[in-house]
Design a protein around this motif. Structure first.
Motif, PDB file in Angstrom:
ATOM      1  N   ALA A 266       0.798  -1.230   0.000  1.00  0.00           N
ATOM      2  CA  ALA A 266       0.000   0.000   0.000  1.00  0.00           C
ATOM      3  C   ALA A 266       0.830   1.280   0.000  1.00  0.00           C
ATOM      4  CB  ALA A 266      -0.927   0.004   1.212  1.00  0.00           C
ATOM      5  N   LEU A 267       1.999   1.228   0.587  1.00  0.00           N
ATOM      6  CA  LEU A 267       2.777   2.460   0.739  1.00  0.00           C
ATOM      7  C   LEU A 267       3.735   2.651  -0.428  1.00  0.00           C
ATOM      8  CD1 LEU A 267       3.679   2.419   4.547  1.00  0.00           C
ATOM      9  CD2 LEU A 267       1.584   3.185   3.409  1.00  0.00           C
ATOM     10  N   VAL A 268       3.705   3.830  -0.979  1.00  0.00           N
ATOM     11  CA  VAL A 268       4.641   4.193  -2.049  1.00  0.00           C
ATOM     12  C   VAL A 268       5.504   5.337  -1.507  1.00  0.00           C
ATOM     13  CG1 VAL A 268       4.908   5.018  -4.397  1.00  0.00           C
ATOM     14  CG2 VAL A 268       2.996   3.491  -3.824  1.00  0.00           C
TER      15      VAL A 268
ATOM     16  N   ALA B 231      17.382   8.297   8.045  1.00  0.00           N
ATOM     17  CA  ALA B 231      16.428   8.957   8.940  1.00  0.00           C
ATOM     18  C   ALA B 231      15.280   9.588   8.155  1.00  0.00           C
ATOM     19  CB  ALA B 231      17.148  10.010   9.775  1.00  0.00           C
ATOM     20  N   LEU B 232      15.594  10.206   7.011  1.00  0.00           N
ATOM     21  CA  LEU B 232      14.548  10.818   6.191  1.00  0.00           C
ATOM     22  C   LEU B 232      13.621   9.761   5.602  1.00  0.00           C
ATOM     23  CD1 LEU B 232      16.570  13.608   4.331  1.00  0.00           C
ATOM     24  CD2 LEU B 232      14.952  13.894   6.216  1.00  0.00           C
ATOM     25  N   GLU B 233      14.190   8.639   5.193  1.00  0.00           N
ATOM     26  CA  GLU B 233      13.369   7.547   4.655  1.00  0.00           C
ATOM     27  C   GLU B 233      12.440   6.990   5.742  1.00  0.00           C
ATOM     28  OE1 GLU B 233      16.282   4.844   3.219  1.00  0.00           O
ATOM     29  OE2 GLU B 233      16.766   6.047   1.436  1.00  0.00           O
ATOM     30  N   LYS B 234      12.977   6.855   6.940  1.00  0.00           N
ATOM     31  CA  LYS B 234      12.173   6.342   8.052  1.00  0.00           C
ATOM     32  C   LYS B 234      11.034   7.304   8.375  1.00  0.00           C
ATOM     33  CE  LYS B 234      12.642   4.650  12.803  1.00  0.00           C
ATOM     34  NZ  LYS B 234      13.597   4.394  13.924  1.00  0.00           N
ATOM     35  N   ALA B 235      11.326   8.609   8.361  1.00  0.00           N
ATOM     36  CA  ALA B 235      10.292   9.607   8.636  1.00  0.00           C
ATOM     37  C   ALA B 235       9.226   9.597   7.549  1.00  0.00           C
ATOM     38  CB  ALA B 235      10.920  10.989   8.752  1.00  0.00           C
ATOM     39  N   ALA B 236       9.651   9.459   6.287  1.00  0.00           N
ATOM     40  CA  ALA B 236       8.695   9.421   5.180  1.00  0.00           C
ATOM     41  C   ALA B 236       7.802   8.186   5.289  1.00  0.00           C
ATOM     42  CB  ALA B 236       9.440   9.421   3.848  1.00  0.00           C
ATOM     43  N   TRP B 237       8.396   7.065   5.686  1.00  0.00           N
ATOM     44  CA  TRP B 237       7.618   5.830   5.843  1.00  0.00           C
ATOM     45  C   TRP B 237       6.601   5.992   6.971  1.00  0.00           C
ATOM     46  CZ3 TRP B 237       6.290   2.072   9.277  1.00  0.00           C
ATOM     47  CH2 TRP B 237       5.821   0.861   8.751  1.00  0.00           C
ATOM     48  N   ALA B 238       7.019   6.617   8.076  1.00  0.00           N
ATOM     49  CA  ALA B 238       6.109   6.824   9.206  1.00  0.00           C
ATOM     50  C   ALA B 238       4.950   7.737   8.808  1.00  0.00           C
ATOM     51  CB  ALA B 238       6.871   7.410  10.388  1.00  0.00           C
ATOM     52  N   ASP B 239       5.250   8.796   8.049  1.00  0.00           N
ATOM     53  CA  ASP B 239       4.201   9.719   7.599  1.00  0.00           C
ATOM     54  C   ASP B 239       3.217   9.008   6.677  1.00  0.00           C
ATOM     55  OD1 ASP B 239       5.313  11.788   9.037  1.00  0.00           O
ATOM     56  OD2 ASP B 239       6.354  12.671   7.315  1.00  0.00           O
ATOM     57  N   ALA B 240       3.758   8.198   5.759  1.00  0.00           N
ATOM     58  CA  ALA B 240       2.893   7.482   4.816  1.00  0.00           C
ATOM     59  C   ALA B 240       2.040   6.445   5.553  1.00  0.00           C
ATOM     60  CB  ALA B 240       3.744   6.809   3.742  1.00  0.00           C
ATOM     61  N   SER B 241       2.615   5.777   6.538  1.00  0.00           N
ATOM     62  CA  SER B 241       1.859   4.790   7.321  1.00  0.00           C
ATOM     63  C   SER B 241       0.714   5.454   8.071  1.00  0.00           C
ATOM     64  CB  SER B 241       2.784   4.094   8.323  1.00  0.00           C
ATOM     65  OG  SER B 241       3.816   3.401   7.679  1.00  0.00           O
TER      66      SER B 241
END
Length: 264
Positions: free
Chosen positions: A88-90, A233-243
């Motif tokens: 689901a997450l892009v 860290a930026l990828e992790k934050a983007a994943w958290a926002d998308a989730s």
């Protein structure tokens, strides 16, 4: 906690019983005088889990549990949720401009580990033995009172230490993060140069009186060295926002009672 004071949580007709929420609440921090906060966090976590599992089943997803560590595997539910989020997450790749912009906000944030020049006095004991622990603590308190904040007298007092460092006035040399037991390091981080712990500190080795002789702050690291860490860290934050956005989209078209998905 009296579970009868709290309602069951119902997500799209699926009931999450109060007993399950009470069990989950043990995994969430809250002030002792406000146990309801832990309950609300647990109810929210289980409601989100139910939403995700319902969506995974709606999409007819399947997933084999992954081995997270030697002999430790995901549960089937964890595997399904992982498969759902993977589908689901892009997440857009983090570009060089974004990484560099984050670094430029404050390059001084990215430093090598500090070094602490440390001395200590150890009053050894087995902390599991109440009598032994009490005697060692009394001895440490007496030594500390004798010092009365006199950093210059520390080396002389350290002759009574139960650590081999007593031969060098209690001097342990330069230590970095992770070089000592957690309790010792936590106390060390509260001290300023030439400061002594105001009370003895208990660790698995006994009671410590700790003196921070000096601190060598870490050096600012070059961009190329810290770039992978910033990108991660930026990828992790983007994943958290998308989730978070995905869960909100599921909640918007769902019926949920007994729990709120608003930040707690």
């Amino acid at each position: 906690m009296n579970v009868t004071l709290f309602p069951d949580v119902v997500v799209n007709g699926e009931t999450i019983p109060s007993a399950a929420i009470a069990a989950e609440a043990q995994n969430h921090e809250a002030p002792k005088e406000k146990p309801g906060i832990a309950w609300r966090k647990a109810a929210q976590a289980l409601a989100i889990r139910a939403l995700l599992l319902q969506e995974a089943k709606r999409r007819a997803l399947t997933a084999d549990p992954l081995e997270l560590a030697p002999g430790r595997f995901e549960t089937e539910d964890e595997a399904l949720i992982r498969a759902l989020l993977d589908e689901a997450l892009v997440i857009a790749p983090v570009g060089e401009d974004a990484v560099h912009a984050e670094w430029e906000k404050d390059p001084a944030r990215y430093r090598s580990a500090p070094l602490w020049d440390v001395s200590h006095i150890l009053c050894a004991c087995d902390p599991r033995d109440e009598a032994e622990r009490g005697l060692a603590e009394a001895r440490a308190v007496a030594l500390l009172a004798r010092l009365d904040g006199d950093a210059k007298g520390f080396a002389a007092a350290a002759r009574e230490s139960d650590c081999g460092s007593k031969a060098s006035g209690g001097h342990l040399g330069q230590l970095g993060p992770g070089d000592t037991v957690p309790e010792f390091e936590a106390a060390l981080r509260t001290l300023t140069d030439e400061g002594i712990t105001p009370a003895p500190v208990l660790s698995r080795h006994g009671w410590h009186i700790i003196r921070l002789n000096a601190t060598a702050p870490g050096q600012v690291l070059p961009y190329e060295t810290v770039r992978p860490k910033i990108a991660q860290a930026l990828e992790k934050a983007a994943w958290a926002d998308a989730s978070r956005a995905f869960v909100e989209s599921l909640a918007d078209r769902s019926s949920i009672t007994g729990a709120s998905l608003a930040p707690i």
